[in-house]
Structure formats: C-alpha cells, structure tokens
Design a protein around this motif. Structure first.
Motif, PDB file in Angstrom:
ATOM      1  N   GLY A   1       0.744  -1.310   0.008  1.00  0.00           N
ATOM      2  CA  GLY A   1      -0.095  -0.132   0.013  1.00  0.00           C
ATOM      3  C   GLY A   1       0.829   1.097  -0.154  1.00  0.00           C
ATOM      4  N   ARG A   2       2.004   1.280   0.281  1.00  0.00           N
ATOM      5  CA  ARG A   2       2.827   2.325   0.423  1.00  0.00           C
ATOM      6  C   ARG A   2       3.190   2.868  -0.946  1.00  0.00           C
ATOM      7  N   PRO A   3       3.512   1.932  -2.113  1.00  0.00           N
ATOM      8  CA  PRO A   3       3.832   2.583  -3.184  1.00  0.00           C
ATOM      9  C   PRO A   3       2.732   3.751  -3.747  1.00  0.00           C
ATOM     10  N   GLN A   4       1.590   3.250  -3.366  1.00  0.00           N
ATOM     11  CA  GLN A   4       0.356   4.137  -3.898  1.00  0.00           C
ATOM     12  C   GLN A   4       0.333   5.395  -3.315  1.00  0.00           C
ATOM     13  N   THR A   5       0.871   5.656  -1.781  1.00  0.00           N
ATOM     14  CA  THR A   5       0.755   6.618  -1.250  1.00  0.00           C
ATOM     15  C   THR A   5       2.068   7.536  -1.657  1.00  0.00           C
ATOM     16  N   PHE A   6       3.285   6.804  -1.938  1.00  0.00           N
ATOM     17  CA  PHE A   6       4.351   7.399  -2.417  1.00  0.00           C
ATOM     18  C   PHE A   6       4.069   8.375  -3.553  1.00  0.00           C
ATOM     19  N   ALA A   7       3.282   7.490  -4.661  1.00  0.00           N
ATOM     20  CA  ALA A   7       3.013   8.058  -5.846  1.00  0.00           C
ATOM     21  C   ALA A   7       2.066   9.215  -5.670  1.00  0.00           C
ATOM     22  N   THR A   8       1.259   9.384  -4.803  1.00  0.00           N
ATOM     23  CA  THR A   8       0.290  10.514  -4.790  1.00  0.00           C
ATOM     24  C   THR A   8       1.165  11.541  -4.006  1.00  0.00           C
ATOM     25  N   GLU A   9       1.959  11.503  -3.166  1.00  0.00           N
ATOM     26  CA  GLU A   9       2.868  12.339  -2.510  1.00  0.00           C
ATOM     27  C   GLU A   9       3.691  13.080  -3.404  1.00  0.00           C
ATOM     28  N   ILE A  10       4.490  12.145  -4.212  1.00  0.00           N
ATOM     29  CA  ILE A  10       5.477  12.857  -5.156  1.00  0.00           C
ATOM     30  C   ILE A  10       4.810  13.552  -6.157  1.00  0.00           C
ATOM     31  N   ARG A  11       3.669  13.259  -6.571  1.00  0.00           N
ATOM     32  CA  ARG A  11       2.878  13.991  -7.556  1.00  0.00           C
ATOM     33  C   ARG A  11       2.582  15.334  -7.168  1.00  0.00           C
ATOM     34  N   SER A  12       2.010  15.529  -5.707  1.00  0.00           N
ATOM     35  CA  SER A  12       1.557  16.633  -5.190  1.00  0.00           C
ATOM     36  C   SER A  12       2.870  17.489  -4.960  1.00  0.00           C
ATOM     37  N   ARG A  13       4.015  17.021  -4.625  1.00  0.00           N
ATOM     38  CA  ARG A  13       5.165  17.698  -4.402  1.00  0.00           C
ATOM     39  C   ARG A  13       5.721  18.402  -5.944  1.00  0.00           C
ATOM     40  N   LEU A  14       5.788  17.493  -6.845  1.00  0.00           N
ATOM     41  CA  LEU A  14       6.218  17.923  -7.994  1.00  0.00           C
ATOM     42  C   LEU A  14       5.134  18.939  -8.962  1.00  0.00           C
ATOM     43  N   SER A  15       3.794  18.610  -8.729  1.00  0.00           N
ATOM     44  CA  SER A  15       2.860  19.724  -9.178  1.00  0.00           C
ATOM     45  C   SER A  15       3.205  20.870  -8.883  1.00  0.00           C
ATOM     46  N   ALA A  16       3.630  21.079  -7.538  1.00  0.00           N
ATOM     47  CA  ALA A  16       3.794  22.543  -7.007  1.00  0.00           C
ATOM     48  C   ALA A  16       4.995  23.275  -7.801  1.00  0.00           C
ATOM     49  N   ASP A  17       5.850  22.614  -8.324  1.00  0.00           N
ATOM     50  CA  ASP A  17       7.093  23.196  -8.999  1.00  0.00           C
ATOM     51  C   ASP A  17       6.294  23.499 -10.326  1.00  0.00           C
ATOM     52  N   THR A  18       6.673  24.881 -10.789  1.00  0.00           N
ATOM     53  CA  THR A  18       6.033  25.579 -11.762  1.00  0.00           C
ATOM     54  C   THR A  18       6.966  24.987 -13.079  1.00  0.00           C
ATOM     55  N   ARG A  19       8.100  24.378 -12.801  1.00  0.00           N
ATOM     56  CA  ARG A  19       8.859  23.959 -13.914  1.00  0.00           C
ATOM     57  C   ARG A  19       8.273  22.574 -14.580  1.00  0.00           C
ATOM     58  N   VAL A  20       7.597  22.074 -13.874  1.00  0.00           N
ATOM     59  CA  VAL A  20       7.036  20.622 -14.193  1.00  0.00           C
ATOM     60  C   VAL A  20       5.574  20.738 -15.030  1.00  0.00           C
TER      61      VAL A  20
END
Length: 256
Positions: free
Chosen positions: A92-111
């Motif tokens: 279950g942790r991979p899904q949580t990791f994917a959600t968190e990394i998506r949220s953090r990278l989406s906040a970067d305007t270069r992505v």
C-alpha cells in the motif's frame, strides 16, 4: 586521436633520426625472415580494427534511428525508475508515495506533467491481443504498457483520435489507447470503440517464468483513443504497435 599521438610520437621521433638509406638496406635483408608471429599479430590487428569500425558504424546508424524517433518534448523529460520491493516499502505504500510525489512535483512551476508507467522507455513489455474477428488460436503480439492518465502528456505524445484516460477510466479499467502504428499494422479503419481481448499476463513474463494457466485471464478493453508513435524500442527503425492499458495501482516497479 589521443592514442595515435601517444603511440605515434616515439616511432616518428626514431624515424626522423634514422638514416633512410641504411634502414632500407637492412629491411631488404630481413624482410624475408619475418616470423610467423609478426604476421599473425598484424592480421589480428587488422581484423580487430575492422570489427571496431563496423561496430562504430552500426552504433552510429542506431543513434540516427533514435534521433529521428524521439518526440520533441522528450528532450525536456526526466525518467526515474523506482523499485519499491527493494526499498522495503510495505503493501500500500507505493500508492501513497506516488500521490505524495505527484503533489510535491505539481507545485513546481517547471513541471508540466507527471505520469507513471509499469514499463520504462527502452524496456520491452508485451501482451497477446485478439481483434473482434480473431479466433482463439490466432493471437497478435504487441508491445504494451500500463500507464496513468497524465503519462501521454509527460511522454510528449499527441492525441490523434478520440481521447486518452481520465481518473474514472483508471478506476473502471476497461478502456485502452493505441498508437498510430497499431492502427496501421492491424488495418483498423475506425479504431474508436473496437473491443480488444487482451491476455492478463505479459508475454515476457510468460516466457521467463512458469505460469499457472488458471491465473491467466482474457480481459476486454474498448479503444477510446489513438496517440502518436512513441519511443519503445528505438533500435528498430519502424514504429512498434503499442497498446496502453490503465494503470490502476502503483506496482512494486514503476517508471515516472
């Protein structure tokens, strides 16, 4: 070039300090007595040089194929491969990791976009596929990848017909997207709405591992869109027919 300079300097220096006439006379007397070992060494050097030249030519040709098939946006893309099973992640942790990394990278305007795929670029994955009029004994082998809804944009692929996935499609998991090469290879005049029967087990896994046939299932997917040809196996000059299936959950290995 560096090797030529290093190993050519000393012989050139010695040749410049040698009496040419005396050297020619000595060579004329000793040329007939040249040993078999020297001749074999010379032949081996020529053969090895030809092999290296042919390898370099094939490598350059492959790079030419690769340069002509990379989508324009791919030059600005970053690919990361993650193996959760070797990192000690619990279920279950991979899904949580994917959600968190998506949220953090989406906040970067270069992505611009973030996508996940169960098959990384240059890695081969395949499925057995049946078209509506195919019998059970005749199947078609195609490259296949399970991807998230934003993967097409992140990979630089454009939508040619229909549409790509949305979140609801990933939850239901009964839709598929194919590339242009898939449509041409199988001569689908109107691919949207075509129902494909797809083997649940990748072909590479079925070859390398003993598969319990009771676990094999034939699933049905309806084509909802056609995208441009992407980069799957770049050393093959022609685009490879590819089937994109919904990635419902993050597996132990994922590419993003």
């Amino acid at each position: 070039l560096i090797t030529g300079v290093l190993f050519g300097t000393i012989p050139a220096w010695r040749a410049s300090r040698t009496d040419v006439l005396t050297s020619l006379r000595n060579d004329a007397r000793t040329s007939t007595s040249r040993g078999f070992g020297q001749s074999a060494l010379l032949g081996a050097q020529v053969a090895l040089s030809l092999l290296l030249l042919l390898t370099a030519a094939l490598f350059t040709r492959s790079l030419g194929f690769l340069a002509g098939r990379v989508p324009p946006l791919a030059h600005e893309s970053v690919v990361a491969e993650i193996r959760f099973d070797t990192l000690g992640y619990a279920a279950g942790r991979p899904q949580t990791f994917a959600t968190e990394i998506r949220s953090r990278l989406s906040a970067d305007t270069r992505v611009d976009a973030i996508g996940f795929s169960a098959t990384a670029p240059f890695r081969r994955g395949g499925r057995r596929v049946w078209l509506p009029n195919d019998g059970e004994e005749v199947f078609r082998g195609v490259d296949a990848a399970e991807v998230s809804e934003d993967w097409f944009r992140a990979a630089g692929l454009t939508t040619l017909r229909g549409r790509t996935y949305v979140s609801e499609d990933l939850r239901l998991g009964q839709v598929a997207v194919v590339n242009e090469a898939f449509v041409r290879r199988h001569r689908l005049e109107d691919p949207i709405g075509t129902v494909l029967r797809v083997d649940s087990i990748p072909t590479v896994r079925s070859i390398t591992q003993m598969i319990d046939e009771t676990s094999r299932q034939i699933q049905r997917f309806s084509i909802i869109g056609v995208v441009s040809n992407g980069l799957t196996r770049p050393l093959i000059p022609e685009p490879v027919p590819t089937l994109y299936l919904p990635l419902r959950e993050i597996p132990d290995y994922v590419s993003m």
